[in-house]
Write a protein that holds these residues in place. Structure first.
Motif, PDB file in Angstrom:
ATOM      1  N   ILE A 285     -26.112  24.221  36.425  1.00 22.34           N
ATOM      2  CA  ILE A 285     -27.559  24.435  36.586  1.00 22.34           C
ATOM      3  C   ILE A 285     -27.827  25.816  37.174  1.00 22.34           C
ATOM      4  CG2 ILE A 285     -29.596  23.701  37.897  1.00 22.34           C
ATOM      5  CD1 ILE A 285     -28.444  20.775  37.556  1.00 22.34           C
TER       6      ILE A 285
ATOM      7  N   MET B 283     -29.723  18.344  23.380  1.00 15.46           N
ATOM      8  CA  MET B 283     -30.209  19.566  24.023  1.00 15.46           C
ATOM      9  C   MET B 283     -29.154  20.664  23.879  1.00 15.46           C
ATOM     10  SD  MET B 283     -31.419  20.117  27.988  1.00 15.46           S
ATOM     11  CE  MET B 283     -33.022  19.362  27.821  1.00 15.46           C
TER      12      MET B 283
ATOM     13  N   CYS C 192     -27.110  28.429  34.594  1.00 15.46           N
ATOM     14  CA  CYS C 192     -28.201  28.430  33.608  1.00 15.46           C
ATOM     15  C   CYS C 192     -29.442  29.116  34.169  1.00 15.46           C
ATOM     16  CB  CYS C 192     -28.528  26.994  33.181  1.00 15.46           C
ATOM     17  SG  CYS C 192     -27.294  26.276  32.081  1.00 15.46           S
TER      18      CYS C 192
ATOM     19  N   GLN D  60     -34.727  25.223  30.622  1.00 20.21           N
ATOM     20  CA  GLN D  60     -35.229  24.163  31.500  1.00 20.21           C
ATOM     21  C   GLN D  60     -34.820  24.394  32.948  1.00 20.21           C
ATOM     22  OE1 GLN D  60     -34.883  20.197  29.876  1.00 20.21           O
ATOM     23  NE2 GLN D  60     -34.919  19.279  31.907  1.00 20.21           N
ATOM     24  N   ALA D  61     -33.566  24.818  33.170  1.00 23.42           N
ATOM     25  CA  ALA D  61     -33.106  25.076  34.540  1.00 23.42           C
ATOM     26  C   ALA D  61     -33.896  26.208  35.172  1.00 23.42           C
ATOM     27  CB  ALA D  61     -31.615  25.412  34.537  1.00 23.42           C
TER      28      ALA D  61
ATOM     29  N   GLU E  38     -31.409  25.606  25.606  1.00 20.00           N
ATOM     30  CA  GLU E  38     -32.499  24.738  26.090  1.00 20.00           C
ATOM     31  C   GLU E  38     -32.243  24.356  27.544  1.00 20.00           C
ATOM     32  OE1 GLU E  38     -33.824  22.701  21.828  1.00 20.00           O
ATOM     33  OE2 GLU E  38     -32.315  21.706  23.080  1.00 20.00           O
ATOM     34  N   LEU E  39     -30.971  24.116  27.901  1.00 19.82           N
ATOM     35  CA  LEU E  39     -30.629  23.852  29.296  1.00 19.82           C
ATOM     36  C   LEU E  39     -30.959  25.051  30.173  1.00 19.82           C
ATOM     37  CD1 LEU E  39     -27.144  22.066  29.127  1.00 19.82           C
ATOM     38  CD2 LEU E  39     -29.225  21.141  30.138  1.00 19.82           C
TER      39      LEU E  39
END
Ligand SMILES: [Mg+2]
Length: 96
Positions: A61, A1, A64, A9-10, A5-6
């Motif tokens: 997170i 990943m 992000c 997604q976060a 992408e993180l």
């Protein structure tokens, strides 16, 4: 990943959980990142290494999520900054 992408997604997860239902203040989101840093500090003070690692994840997170919300290309920014830092002097010219 990848990092981006993180980020995606976060941010998608935060939106799905309702954290972006109303406009977010950048200051509030920065304070929440800081709260995770404080939690990491407390985990370290208590010698709770598993919890410390989890707080590190919380920090990333939240960063992000914020970058996703603001449309920041975090992966590109990190690469640019790391290249810049590689050219800086020892201790970046400071005492520590
Ligand atoms: Mg936490």
């Amino acid at each position: 990943m990848t990092i981006n992408e993180l980020v995606k997604q976060a941010h998608e997860n935060a939106k799905k959980k309702g954290f972006w239902d109303e406009r977010r203040e950048i200051g509030t989101l920065l304070a929440l990142i800081h709260s995770e840093v404080s939690e990491a500090l407390e985990a370290d003070r208590k010698g709770r290494w598993g919890n410390f690692a989890e707080e590190m994840a919380d920090i990333v997170i939240r960063v992000c999520d914020l970058c996703g919300g603001l449309g920041i290309d975090l992966e590109w920014e990190i690469i640019q900054k790391m290249n810049k830092n590689a050219l800086r002097e020892r201790l970046h010219g400071k005492r520590y």
